[in-house]
Design a protein around this motif. Structure first.
Motif, short mmCIF file in Angstrom:
data_model
loop_
_atom_site.label_atom_id
_atom_site.label_comp_id
_atom_site.label_asym_id
_atom_site.label_seq_id
_atom_site.Cartn_x
_atom_site.Cartn_y
_atom_site.Cartn_z
N ILE A 74 0.98 -1.08 -0.03
CA ILE A 74 0.02 -0.09 0.16
C ILE A 74 0.81 1.08 0.05
O ILE A 74 1.49 1.53 1.13
CB ILE A 74 -0.90 0.10 1.19
N LEU A 75 1.01 1.79 -1.23
CA LEU A 75 2.30 2.96 -1.17
C LEU A 75 1.37 4.22 -0.59
O LEU A 75 0.18 4.45 -1.14
CB LEU A 75 2.30 3.05 -2.50
N GLY A 76 1.98 4.87 0.32
CA GLY A 76 1.49 6.06 1.01
C GLY A 76 1.05 5.93 2.22
O GLY A 76 0.90 6.80 3.01
N ILE A 77 0.55 4.71 2.91
CA ILE A 77 0.06 4.74 4.11
C ILE A 77 0.86 5.01 5.08
O ILE A 77 0.55 5.81 6.08
CB ILE A 77 -0.57 3.23 4.29
N TYR A 78 1.92 4.66 5.04
CA TYR A 78 3.27 5.04 6.19
C TYR A 78 3.54 6.55 5.89
O TYR A 78 3.84 7.25 6.76
CB TYR A 78 4.22 4.03 6.27
N THR A 106 3.43 6.79 25.85
CA THR A 106 2.83 7.31 24.52
C THR A 106 3.34 6.79 23.28
O THR A 106 2.55 6.57 22.41
CB THR A 106 3.11 8.91 24.66
N ALA A 107 4.63 6.58 23.34
CA ALA A 107 5.33 5.85 22.03
C ALA A 107 4.47 4.58 21.96
O ALA A 107 4.51 4.01 20.85
CB ALA A 107 6.91 5.79 22.15
N LEU A 108 4.36 3.75 23.02
CA LEU A 108 3.74 2.46 22.81
C LEU A 108 2.42 2.62 22.60
O LEU A 108 1.80 1.69 21.58
CB LEU A 108 4.08 1.63 24.38
N LEU A 109 1.54 3.44 23.09
CA LEU A 109 0.20 3.72 22.55
C LEU A 109 0.13 4.02 21.02
O LEU A 109 -0.69 3.50 20.41
CB LEU A 109 -0.28 4.79 23.56
N PHE A 110 1.13 4.86 20.70
CA PHE A 110 0.96 5.34 19.32
C PHE A 110 1.44 4.27 18.26
O PHE A 110 1.16 4.14 17.03
CB PHE A 110 1.69 6.40 19.09
N THR A 111 2.36 3.22 18.83
CA THR A 111 2.63 2.12 18.30
C THR A 111 1.49 1.22 17.96
O THR A 111 1.32 0.71 16.78
CB THR A 111 3.86 1.24 18.83
N ALA A 112 0.65 1.31 18.87
CA ALA A 112 -0.45 0.24 18.96
C ALA A 112 -1.49 0.86 17.89
O ALA A 112 -2.25 -0.09 17.13
CB ALA A 112 -1.21 0.27 20.15
N VAL A 113 -1.65 2.14 17.92
CA VAL A 113 -2.44 2.84 16.93
C VAL A 113 -1.79 2.66 15.63
O VAL A 113 -2.97 2.34 14.70
CB VAL A 113 -2.54 4.46 17.15
N GLU A 115 -0.42 0.03 14.44
CA GLU A 115 -0.65 -1.50 13.98
C GLU A 115 -2.16 -1.45 13.70
O GLU A 115 -2.38 -2.12 12.57
CB GLU A 115 -0.10 -2.19 15.14
N VAL A 116 -2.86 -0.88 14.63
CA VAL A 116 -4.42 -1.30 14.15
C VAL A 116 -4.95 -0.57 13.06
O VAL A 116 -5.59 -1.02 12.29
CB VAL A 116 -5.14 -0.69 15.59
N VAL A 117 -4.30 0.65 12.81
CA VAL A 117 -4.68 1.50 11.49
C VAL A 117 -4.28 0.46 10.24
O VAL A 117 -5.15 0.46 9.25
CB VAL A 117 -4.13 2.97 11.53
N ILE A 118 -2.95 0.22 10.45
CA ILE A 118 -2.35 -0.65 9.19
C ILE A 118 -3.43 -1.90 9.02
O ILE A 118 -3.66 -2.31 7.79
CB ILE A 118 -0.98 -0.84 9.40
N LEU A 140 -0.71 -8.34 17.42
CA LEU A 140 -0.73 -6.91 18.05
C LEU A 140 0.20 -7.03 19.52
O LEU A 140 1.03 -6.41 19.89
CB LEU A 140 -2.07 -6.44 18.58
N ILE A 141 -0.51 -8.08 20.21
CA ILE A 141 0.14 -8.10 21.66
C ILE A 141 1.77 -8.51 21.38
O ILE A 141 2.62 -7.89 22.18
CB ILE A 141 -0.36 -9.11 22.69
N PRO A 142 2.18 -9.37 20.71
CA PRO A 142 3.92 -9.60 20.61
C PRO A 142 4.24 -8.58 19.87
O PRO A 142 5.46 -8.26 20.29
CB PRO A 142 3.79 -10.97 19.51
N THR A 143 3.83 -7.97 19.00
CA THR A 143 4.53 -6.72 18.64
C THR A 143 4.48 -5.43 19.44
O THR A 143 5.58 -4.83 19.79
CB THR A 143 3.87 -5.96 17.34
N LEU A 144 3.75 -5.49 20.45
CA LEU A 144 3.72 -4.34 21.43
C LEU A 144 4.88 -4.85 22.56
O LEU A 144 5.55 -3.72 23.01
CB LEU A 144 2.28 -4.19 22.11
N LEU A 145 4.61 -5.93 22.73
CA LEU A 145 5.86 -6.51 23.70
C LEU A 145 7.32 -6.44 23.21
O LEU A 145 8.24 -5.91 23.88
CB LEU A 145 5.65 -7.90 24.12
#
Length: 172
Positions: A74-78, A106-113, A115-118, A140-145
């Protein structure tokens, strides 16, 4: 000189993220778990928190476009999501206390956001066919850990390095 150093560090995070993903792909932590390192995004988040919003959004757009070209379908999403999240982080850090614990959370929360948006974009475009519960358990959980461990290890050195570069003098 400080922009060269900052660009070099961003490049190191970009390359290290790719190397880490290659080294720990597959059965390293279980066949059903998916670990996605977001080291480059965490760098952008800390750059926004301790540097300047302008630099965070600029590096977010450049690194996001590079990430899209190299890794995603998906070109442009990031490219659009990283500067937007950097903007939201800059606004949220004006409300929250600017200490290292709040910055890490905050960095962890926005990392979760991120992941969920992607994940939601992949569902909309029919690139993913798993439900949200399965996504949360497998990815999601393994990525956040994983990213929490990286945040804990790198938060203080990143904070010191960005503050030492003195990017606060940049116009907001």
């Amino acid at each position: 000189m400080r922009y060269f150093i900052l660009s070099f560090i961003a490049l190191v995070f970009f390359v290290f993220e790719s190397i880490f993903a290659q080294m720990f792909a597959g059965d390293a932590f279980g066949a059903d778990k998916i670990l996605v390192p977001h080291f480059m995004m965490i760098f952008v988040f800390f750059l926004t928190m301790y540097g300047s919003r302008k630099m965070g959004m600029l590096y977010g757009a450049i690194l996001g476009l590079t990430y899209d070209v190299v890794y995603t379908e998906i070109l442009g999403i990031y490219m659009f999501l990283l500067p937007f999240l950097a903007y939201l982080i800059s606004k949220s850090m004006k409300i929250l206390q600017n200490n290292i614990l709040i910055a890490c959370l905050t960095a962890l929360l926005f990392t979760a956001v991120l992941e969920v948006v992607i994940f939601q974009m992949n569902i909309i475009l029919s690139f993913a066919d798993m439900g949200f519960g399965e996504f949360a358990e497998r990815r999601l959980i393994p990525t956040l850990l994983l990213n929490l461990a990286f945040i804990i290890i790198s938060c203080y050195p990143l904070k010191r390095m960005i503050e030492k570069l003195d990017l606060q003098g940049e116009t907001e």
